[in-house]
Design a protein around this motif. Sequence first.
Motif, PDB file in Angstrom:
ATOM      1  N   ILE A   1       0.860  -1.179   0.000  1.00 32.12           N
ATOM      2  CA  ILE A   1       0.000   0.000   0.000  1.00 32.12           C
ATOM      3  C   ILE A   1       0.897   1.230   0.000  1.00 32.12           C
ATOM      4  N   VAL A   2       0.723   2.103  -0.984  1.00 27.84           N
ATOM      5  CA  VAL A   2       1.613   3.248  -1.143  1.00 27.84           C
ATOM      6  C   VAL A   2       0.817   4.528  -1.321  1.00 27.84           C
ATOM      7  N   GLU A   3       1.392   5.643  -0.864  1.00 29.14           N
ATOM      8  CA  GLU A   3       0.809   6.942  -1.146  1.00 29.14           C
ATOM      9  C   GLU A   3       0.933   7.208  -2.635  1.00 29.14           C
ATOM     10  N   ALA A   4      -0.117   7.796  -3.225  1.00 28.56           N
ATOM     11  CA  ALA A   4      -0.140   7.945  -4.672  1.00 28.56           C
ATOM     12  C   ALA A   4      -0.663   9.313  -5.069  1.00 28.56           C
ATOM     13  N   ASP A   5      -0.377   9.675  -6.320  1.00 34.11           N
ATOM     14  CA  ASP A   5      -0.890  10.911  -6.883  1.00 34.11           C
ATOM     15  C   ASP A   5      -2.349  10.708  -7.298  1.00 34.11           C
ATOM     16  N   ASN A   6      -3.164  11.750  -7.156  1.00 34.67           N
ATOM     17  CA  ASN A   6      -4.580  11.629  -7.485  1.00 34.67           C
ATOM     18  C   ASN A   6      -4.868  11.683  -8.973  1.00 34.67           C
ATOM     19  N   GLY A   7      -3.941  12.235  -9.761  1.00 40.46           N
ATOM     20  CA  GLY A   7      -4.143  12.278 -11.194  1.00 40.46           C
ATOM     21  C   GLY A   7      -5.386  13.069 -11.583  1.00 40.46           C
TER      22      GLY A   7
ATOM     23  N   ARG B   1       4.422  10.506  -6.364  1.00 41.06           N
ATOM     24  CA  ARG B   1       3.923  11.112  -5.132  1.00 41.06           C
ATOM     25  C   ARG B   1       5.017  11.310  -4.073  1.00 41.06           C
ATOM     26  N   ALA B   2       6.114  10.564  -4.180  1.00 38.34           N
ATOM     27  CA  ALA B   2       7.109  10.529  -3.105  1.00 38.34           C
ATOM     28  C   ALA B   2       7.761  11.893  -2.876  1.00 38.34           C
ATOM     29  N   GLU B   3       7.719  12.343  -1.641  1.00 39.21           N
ATOM     30  CA  GLU B   3       8.341  13.611  -1.276  1.00 39.21           C
ATOM     31  C   GLU B   3       9.854  13.433  -1.122  1.00 39.21           C
ATOM     32  N   CYS B   4      10.572  14.526  -1.305  1.00 42.88           N
ATOM     33  CA  CYS B   4      12.031  14.503  -1.155  1.00 42.88           C
ATOM     34  C   CYS B   4      12.458  15.449  -0.037  1.00 42.88           C
ATOM     35  N   ILE B   5      13.537  15.101   0.631  1.00 40.82           N
ATOM     36  CA  ILE B   5      14.146  15.993   1.622  1.00 40.82           C
ATOM     37  C   ILE B   5      15.135  16.903   0.896  1.00 40.82           C
ATOM     38  N   ASP B   6      14.989  18.197   1.092  1.00 43.34           N
ATOM     39  CA  ASP B   6      15.940  19.136   0.495  1.00 43.34           C
ATOM     40  C   ASP B   6      17.266  19.098   1.255  1.00 43.34           C
ATOM     41  N   ASP B   7      18.361  19.021   0.507  1.00 42.80           N
ATOM     42  CA  ASP B   7      19.666  19.196   1.135  1.00 42.80           C
ATOM     43  C   ASP B   7      19.796  20.634   1.635  1.00 42.80           C
ATOM     44  N   LYS B   8      20.421  20.805   2.793  1.00 43.86           N
ATOM     45  CA  LYS B   8      20.632  22.154   3.299  1.00 43.86           C
ATOM     46  C   LYS B   8      21.681  22.863   2.437  1.00 43.86           C
ATOM     47  N   PRO B   9      21.410  24.105   2.063  1.00 43.73           N
ATOM     48  CA  PRO B   9      22.386  24.823   1.234  1.00 43.73           C
ATOM     49  C   PRO B   9      23.690  25.067   1.987  1.00 43.73           C
TER      50      PRO B   9
END
Length: 578
Positions: free
Chosen positions: A194-200, A235-243
């Motif tokens: 079961i995965v989080e998904a985009d609603n399209g 749908r997967a979110e990403c963590i931003d690298d700190k500048p």
Amino acid sequence: MKLSRLHLKTLREAPNEAELVSHKLMIRANLIKKEAAGIYTFMPFGWRTIRKIEEIVRQEQDRIGCQELHMPHVNPSELWKESGRWYAYGPELWRIKDRNGRDFCLVPTCEELCTNIVKQEVSSYRELPLQLYHIQFKYRDEARPRYGLMRSREFIMKDAYSFDRTPEDLEEAYRLQYEAYVRTFTRCGLDFRIVEADNGPIGGSNSHEFSALSNVGESEIAYCEKCDMAATIERAECIDDKPVDESEQELEAVYTPGTKTIKDVCDYLGVDEKKTIKALMFTTFDQDLNPADYVCVFIRGDRDVNMIKLVNALGIPEHYIEFADEDEMGPVTGIVGGFTGPVGIHNCKIVVDSELVGTKNMVAGANKEDHHMKGVCYGRDYVGDIVTDIKTLKEGDPCPHCGAPIKHTRGIEVGQIFKLGTKYSESMNATYKDENGEDQIYWMGCYGVGVTRTMQAIVEQSHDDKGIIWPMSVAPYHVIVTVINPKDEVQMDLANKIESELEAKRVEVIVDDRDERAGVKFNDADLIGIPIRITVGKLAKDGNVEYKLRREESNEVLSAEDAIKAAAELVDKEIFGL
């Protein structure tokens, strides 16, 4: 049921067009027959499995109080125009006209029609909560139908719709459907995630996809082994690298001949890809598919743009965007193909990945042939009209929940559930009266199961080099009684006895009494994947048979009575949980 009276035309080889193992096996086992690209006849054995999957779905929907109805396959365009999806859905919406020139569509999903039904039929809060579902053929005019039932133009789907008073009530309906889906796909014998998904194009706030794990699946899934994070790549979110915290340098244009790729620039200037800015240019279109705006997208050089995140950020359907002609775009916006950067461009919408915010001293195109800019700083030198996460979460990237390395796998989407919120009830003015007689809009959810895709997903997961291995719950028949010599009265009498006694115990039996060689019968039994095979041959004179499970290699000699008992007990256990 005697096989000699039924139609079963198995094949030794599948057509060349069948690419996936599951597609090949379904054709060879005579479960489906192609009539046109993406359109299939379901042959008797295949249709029995389809009906069993439908019945599992039906039982689990009924269990949570979801009521079954049947809506038409053909919808008037007015409903889809009212919701805005007549134009937004794209060319996959199968549009047709009647003899009077009125527009209709063959429905891919029924949010509009079901909302309209409830709008007309339900008037009071006392009738809520309400959940309705139906199981029917759906239609999607795929540009490239392929992979059998995985990407077909006509398919069977269960879709359900919930109507509630509050977001909290919608959450409860969503929970009930979520749990019903877990039970449904477990009973179908699938290994799923079961995965989080985009609603399209369906819209709404968030959704979950039920994905049968398979290396040939079209859904790419990012997941974490350390926590419960799992999402489709879209749908997967990403963590931003700190500048990097560093002093700002002055902008400097440098000569970089022939360096049109990030790798070329990095090699030429001796910089890391993380210190570069990648540019992608697009044209967006209006609902009549006329060019609307130019869009420049900027992302860190080592990242890839996630197109679903991008179109969601722009608030447009996926088919309303394409890569721009840079030669045409250049004079209007100031970009230069291969050397585009964010500094100084104009007359276009600028979308910046959130990871670039706060970055300093980056390398980007100078919007001048054979030149790049050094020292580019966000905020000082450029800003985005839209700033958001548009990155693709790659394997090895940190998990957005716990930071552990992300892994990727693939899956076949067999179901998806959506929180629609008020998207359709607002656009279609669907309301009910509350306790004070005031009009209130519904909070809606929708919930789909791809019945035909589920059948193919089961085959894709459950097969060997001999054929299909059906889970008992969805097998066309539970037991096949293979008679070696149907002309031998002793063998046929024993086969008939086994058949009648098993059927009395709620076991579905087919007797292979065809005038064929034993090898042909065994091969067909393995190909079509019946879970239990009881072979009646020379041992029949002593009242004995060979008993074999399809999922096991070996067989054993049992008395007919013991074979009947073993088969019935296994069916009771796997079908009825007894």
